[in-house]
Write a protein that holds these residues in place. Structure first.
Motif, PDB file in Angstrom:
ATOM      1  N   ASP A  68       0.659  -1.117  -0.110  1.00  0.00           N
ATOM      2  CA  ASP A  68      -0.134   0.358   0.135  1.00  0.00           C
ATOM      3  C   ASP A  68       1.015   1.142   0.032  1.00  0.00           C
ATOM      4  N   PRO A  69       0.969   1.952  -0.798  1.00  0.00           N
ATOM      5  CA  PRO A  69       1.869   2.981  -1.399  1.00  0.00           C
ATOM      6  C   PRO A  69       1.505   4.256  -0.297  1.00  0.00           C
ATOM      7  N   THR A  70       0.484   4.084   0.247  1.00  0.00           N
ATOM      8  CA  THR A  70      -0.640   5.508   0.661  1.00  0.00           C
ATOM      9  C   THR A  70       0.247   5.193   2.366  1.00  0.00           C
ATOM     10  N   ALA A  71       0.216   4.150   2.038  1.00  0.00           N
ATOM     11  CA  ALA A  71       0.642   3.857   3.808  1.00  0.00           C
ATOM     12  C   ALA A  71       2.041   4.116   4.404  1.00  0.00           C
ATOM     13  N   VAL A  72       2.457   3.415   2.994  1.00  0.00           N
ATOM     14  CA  VAL A  72       3.622   4.004   3.019  1.00  0.00           C
ATOM     15  C   VAL A  72       4.745   4.949   3.828  1.00  0.00           C
ATOM     16  N   ARG A  73       3.995   5.804   2.901  1.00  0.00           N
ATOM     17  CA  ARG A  73       4.392   7.074   2.396  1.00  0.00           C
ATOM     18  C   ARG A  73       4.375   7.899   4.257  1.00  0.00           C
ATOM     19  N   ARG A  74       2.542   7.093   4.655  1.00  0.00           N
ATOM     20  CA  ARG A  74       2.538   7.817   5.886  1.00  0.00           C
ATOM     21  C   ARG A  74       2.981   7.693   6.950  1.00  0.00           C
ATOM     22  N   LEU A  75       3.750   5.763   6.773  1.00  0.00           N
ATOM     23  CA  LEU A  75       4.703   6.098   8.222  1.00  0.00           C
ATOM     24  C   LEU A  75       5.976   6.571   7.383  1.00  0.00           C
ATOM     25  N   ARG A  76       6.251   6.536   6.927  1.00  0.00           N
ATOM     26  CA  ARG A  76       7.713   7.556   6.512  1.00  0.00           C
ATOM     27  C   ARG A  76       7.218   8.823   6.515  1.00  0.00           C
ATOM     28  N   ASP A  77       6.352   9.501   6.463  1.00  0.00           N
ATOM     29  CA  ASP A  77       6.039  10.702   7.565  1.00  0.00           C
ATOM     30  C   ASP A  77       6.290  10.692   8.879  1.00  0.00           C
ATOM     31  N   VAL A  78       4.760   9.627   9.410  1.00  0.00           N
ATOM     32  CA  VAL A  78       5.207   9.707  10.819  1.00  0.00           C
ATOM     33  C   VAL A  78       6.756   9.450  11.671  1.00  0.00           C
ATOM     34  N   ALA A  79       7.545   8.408  10.751  1.00  0.00           N
ATOM     35  CA  ALA A  79       8.820   8.187  11.882  1.00  0.00           C
ATOM     36  C   ALA A  79       9.881   9.018  11.069  1.00  0.00           C
ATOM     37  N   ASP A  80       9.748   9.996  10.251  1.00  0.00           N
ATOM     38  CA  ASP A  80      10.736  11.781  10.598  1.00  0.00           C
ATOM     39  C   ASP A  80       9.964  12.310  11.854  1.00  0.00           C
TER      40      ASP A  80
END
Length: 965
Positions: free
Chosen positions: A759-771
């Motif tokens: 899920d690209p959206t989930a990956v993007r959101r998780l990377r944002d949270v990690a940042d």
């Protein structure tokens, strides 16, 4: 006395069986005789043991004859021997014609016996010769049951044969009902004579201990008993196997009350007593054990000599146990049986005499006993003050469970007494507080609501604070926070109440992971406490919360110093809850943000011991043990963590305390790969977490995600993480970063397995949270940043798996977790680094070394899923997981001492292997060690792998070989 169903296992007798076998065969020289007499009460398992030992002796090549004595005196001479010979002859096959002829010849000799002038001596000699012919050179074992009824001729035969007067290698195994050997019983003289022989042993068969009782009951029911049911079976049975089996069958079949079989057995035994002994048993059954001799004398009013004779008879009949502190019933079931045998007037009269005797006794009053006896004497007005005094005494000694019981009794008595002078509101308040302290959170809330209804529109601030405390303890954090806010807004809130509300709210916010908010409230509480007298508790709570907040967000050393001071202050003040709270937050800080794991585990375990002394073991003690379990898990001491779980479970916690423990146990189960146990615990936590905050919800969802990934359900893992990301109010970047790692790992696993689309959206959101976590942790204390950096290294490496895994990123993660001494994530990172190297077909030797290192750690931990994944990758890449080649390994093995064979096993695996070697099943081992059957299966699998065996017999042989060494 045998059970009507002989399918229950033989429990707790393995050592005794071995002792008897050795005494009868192993230690007996050729031509010698030996005997073992087993004594014990009815139902203790004598007959079952005779059968078990007889079967094993046959397997060793002995000729075994089995007979039983009859309760008809001397009317049937030599009956047990005749019965044994007939049974033996009936079991012989046609191919054993010679032996059958010898048996029938001996039986005919008995039939033709005329009682001539050569007398009994000649008969005994002929019997000995006949048995010699039957034995045909084999060891002969004569097994006799119910020897208390033995006839005179058989007694003479035993003395003759065991004295070595017959030309025969003979062993005798006999069972004797102990309560029958009273007075001048002729067998007592025979046993006295035989005891003088070196090869004769008399062994008393004791009841089962607590563990054996639970194991036997669980085998009959088919599952482990709930703690309450197990306690009831233990108390009612006294460890008697027959009684245990009967009670367990009643539980299994859903029958209430006492079976008629047990009722009649115990009534027959009581009815057989002399008159005064009968009265003694009735009196002890009505008393509170132990019943002191002086008290029994006051109640029965018998002359001293008659009382002693009566008590001695009751003890001899195995109905009472006498000790220095008084008399007890051997089986509590006797009290249940006798309760229905007395008229109501007789029962109340006994209790009245007890109460009067206790009241008249010089010295300290026995308030709990006094309340009990006045209540059952039908005098609630006289029982009530004693119940209140007993509750207050229990609280003074920090016995909150007992205090709760006494306050509850006082409430019932207040309703029965009709007294207008009783302050029911005060009783309700005391009962609610005791319930809260002993972990009965739902009961505490119910009592508080009843109290609030009685008070009507009275002062509300203190009530809000109390309700909030109880709600927080029950795990209903959101409602608790609302109640504290209401307390702070209440018009009738005094300065001290306001300080208390602010301090307790700070503590709650700390538990929810909202450290900045907790610090604010803690400062507010400390400011309020300066103007309020007697606010030591508020200072301790606020200081603990402030110290934790500062250590997490700003200055670890300063915050830690504040928390240590708070603990010292709490110990000086002596309030149990303050001491417990200070220990809890100090242990949490050390094992969590500061990552000083070893010291944190020590503080948590020491704190658990301390609060148990203060009567708070079920509540605060459970939480402290959960912290110790988590710390042990992180440093890789999983077997030790399991032991702590077993200790904590004995507290039978509820509410938020149970949540902490279940989450800690679930971490172990997920690591072990015990999917069923982990799923059960997570479901239980989800049920308990009504209104729980991020502190519990995020770990719950993180664990659910990890479990789903090991099951290959990567879409379920993704959903769990997405739910966790909605918990945005927590300042705890450590638990949030762990959740984000699980989310990115789930996407990487989905990509690798191709079971579901990434899920690209989930990956993007998780990377944002990690940042965001990286930015947020930059302002946190250095130890907090360090832990977060470890998870962020994992996150970055997991992202690389989506586009060709980067071994350098995984090498960074290995270094991060090695530096923190967290073996599990370090081993996982080595696996992924090796996988990335092998995928690039570069540095294969390095990849092999990484896999071997990861494999060694995973094997040592018992991490089955991780071990399996390492094996699978090694198999695909044709990488050996052994440090040396097969020939080198064999050479080294032959050179090493045998004792090193078990060196690879953990302490827990050695425990499991020892029980495997005893012949126990996985289910039986689980019941013995308080671990699920599935977890035992995981341990056995590890043992087989490490010892390189395929069967339990092979593993047992290695264990026994090393034990002998």
């Amino acid at each position: 006395m045998a059970s009507d169903v002989d399918t229950a296992p033989l429990v707790g007798r393995a050592e005794l069986v071995q002792t008897v076998r050795s005494a009868l065969l192993g230690d007996v020289a050729q031509g010698q005789t030996a005997a073992v007499f087993l004594t014990g009460e009815s139902g203790v398992g004598k007959t079952r043991l005779l059968g078990e030992i007889g079967a094993r002796l046959r397997d060793q090549g002995a000729l075994v004859l089995t007979g039983s004595c009859l309760d008809i005196g001397d009317a049937s001479p030599l009956h047990p021997l005749l019965q044994a010979l007939r049974r033996f002859d009936g079991d012989l096959s046609a191919a054993q014609a010679r032996t059958s002829s010898a048996v029938r010849g001996l039986l005919q000799m008995f039939a033709d016996e005329t009682g001539g002038p050569d007398g009994a001596g000649a008969l005994l000699e002929r019997v000995s010769r006949g048995l010699h012919l039957i034995a045909e050179g084999r060891p002969l074992v004569l097994i006799l049951d119910d020897l208390q009824w033995v006839d005179r001729s058989t007694r003479q035969l035993l003395l003759y044969l065991l004295a070595g007067l017959g030309d025969l290698q003979l062993s005798v195994l006999a069972a004797v009902r102990a309560e029958s050997l009273q007075g001048a019983h002729p067998l007592r003289r025979v046993l006295t004579e035989l005891r003088r022989l070196r090869t004769v042993r008399v062994l008393d068969l004791s009841p089962l201990d607590r563990a054996g009782t639970e194991q036997l009951a669980a085998a009959v029911v088919g599952r482990a008993l709930p703690p309450d049911a197990a306690e009831q079976v233990w108390q009612r049975s006294g460890g008697n196997p027959f009684v245990i089996e009967e009670l367990a069958r009643d539980l299994r079949d859903g029958r209430d009350g006492l079976s008629e079989t047990l009722r009649e057995i115990f009534l027959d035994r009581v009815d057989a007593l002399p008159q005064h002994a009968h009265a003694v048993v009735h009196a002890v059954a009505a008393g509170v054990e132990p019943v002191q001799h002086w008290l029994l004398a006051e109640v029965l009013r018998l002359p001293e000599d008659e009382l002693i004779d009566a008590a001695r008879a009751a003890v001899a009949h195995r109905l009472l146990v006498g000790a220095d502190d008084g008399y007890r019933l051997r089986h509590r079931l006797v009290a249940e049986v006798l309760a229905h045998e007395l008229l109501p007037a007789e029962r109340s009269g006994l209790h009245r005499r007890y109460a009067e005797a206790l009241t008249a006794a010089p010295g300290e009053l026995h308030q709990a006993r006094l309340a009990h006896h006045w209540r059952l004497a039908g005098e609630p007005a006289r029982a009530l003050p004693a119940a209140v005094a007993a509750a207050q005494e229990a609280e003074r000694l920090h016995g909150y469970a007992e205090a709760h019981r006494h306050w509850t009794a006082a409430l019932h008595l207040a309703g029965d007494s009709g007294s207008l002078e009783v302050d029911r509101i005060e009783l309700l308040g005391n009962a609610a507080e005791a319930a809260h302290h002993c972990g009965e959170h739902a009961r505490a809330l119910a009592l508080l609501e009843e109290l609030a209804a009685l008070r009507g529109g009275g002062p509300s601030c203190a009530l809000h604070i109390r309700r909030a405390r109880y709600l927080a303890a029950a795990g209903r954090s959101a409602l608790a926070e609302e109640e504290y806010e209401r307390a702070l807004e209440a018009a009738d809130c005094s300065p001290r109440d306001r300080a208390a509300a602010a301090a307790r709210l700070a503590e709650l916010l700390l538990h929810l992971g909202r450290y900045a908010d907790a610090g604010e409230r803690a400062r507010e509480a400390l400011a309020l406490a300066e103007n309020a007298e007697g606010s030591a508790t508020e200072v301790v709570l606020a200081s603990s919360a402030l110290g934790f907040s500062d250590a997490f967000l700003e200055d670890p050393d300063a915050g830690l110093a504040v928390m240590r001071d708070a603990l010292d202050t709490a110990e000086r003040a002596g309030q149990p809850e303050d001491v417990a709270c200070a220990y809890l937050h100090l242990a949490e800080l050390l094992t969590g943000p500061l990552n000083i794991l070893e010291e944190g585990v020590v503080v948590a375990r020491r704190g658990a011991e301390r609060v148990a002394e203060l009567g708070l073991g079920r509540t605060w003690g459970t939480r402290l043990l959960a912290i110790a379990i988590n710390g042990l898990f992180r440093v890789g001491q999983w077997a030790e963590a399991e032991k702590v779980v077993a200790v904590a479970l004995r507290h039978r916690p509820s509410g938020a305390d149970a949540v902490e423990l279940l989450l800690a146990r679930c971490r172990l189960s997920v690591g072990y790969g015990d999917i069923e146990a982990a799923g059960r615990d997570l479901d239980a936590v989800a049920t308990l977490l009504a209104g729980g905050g991020a502190r519990h919800v995020i770990p719950l969802l993180t664990l659910r995600s990890g479990l789903a990934m090991w099951e290959g359900r990567h879409d379920v893992a993704r959903l769990a993480v997405q739910r966790g990301l909605t918990e945005s109010r927590s300042d705890d970047v450590m638990i949030l970063s762990a959740l984000v790692w699980h989310g990115l790992r789930a996407e990487a696993e989905a990509h690798s397995s191709r079971t579901v689309d990434v899920d690209p959206t989930a990956v993007r959101r998780l990377r944002d949270v990690a940042d965001r976590m990286a930015r947020k942790s930059a302002g946190a204390a250095r130890p907090v940043r360090s832990v977060v950096e470890g998870f962020l290294a994992l996150c970055a490496a997991e992202v690389s798996r989506l586009n060709g895994s980067d071994p350098e990123l995984w090498a960074t993660s290995v270094a991060e977790w090695d530096r923190r001494n967290h073996p599990y994530p370090a081993a996982y990172s080595r696996l992924r680094q090796a996988e990335a190297l092998l995928a690039r077909r570069s540095r294969v030797a390095t990849a092999g070394k990484l896999l071997r290192e990861a494999y060694g750690v995973a094997q040592g931990l018992g991490a089955v899923p991780l071990t399996s994944e390492i094996r699978e990758l090694a198999g695909r890449a044709r990488v050996s997981l052994q440090e040396r080649d097969a020939d080198g390994a064999r050479a080294a093995a032959s050179a090493e001492p045998v004792g090193d064979e078990l060196a690879a096993l953990t302490a827990r695996e050695r425990e499991v292997l020892a029980l495997v070697a005893e012949g126990l099943t996985n289910k039986e081992i689980g019941q013995r060690l308080f671990i699920s059957e599935r977890t035992i299966g995981v341990h056995v699998s590890h043992i087989f792998d490490k010892l390189q065996v395929r069967t339990r017999v092979q593993a047992s042989a290695i264990m026994l070989r090393n034990s002998r060494g």
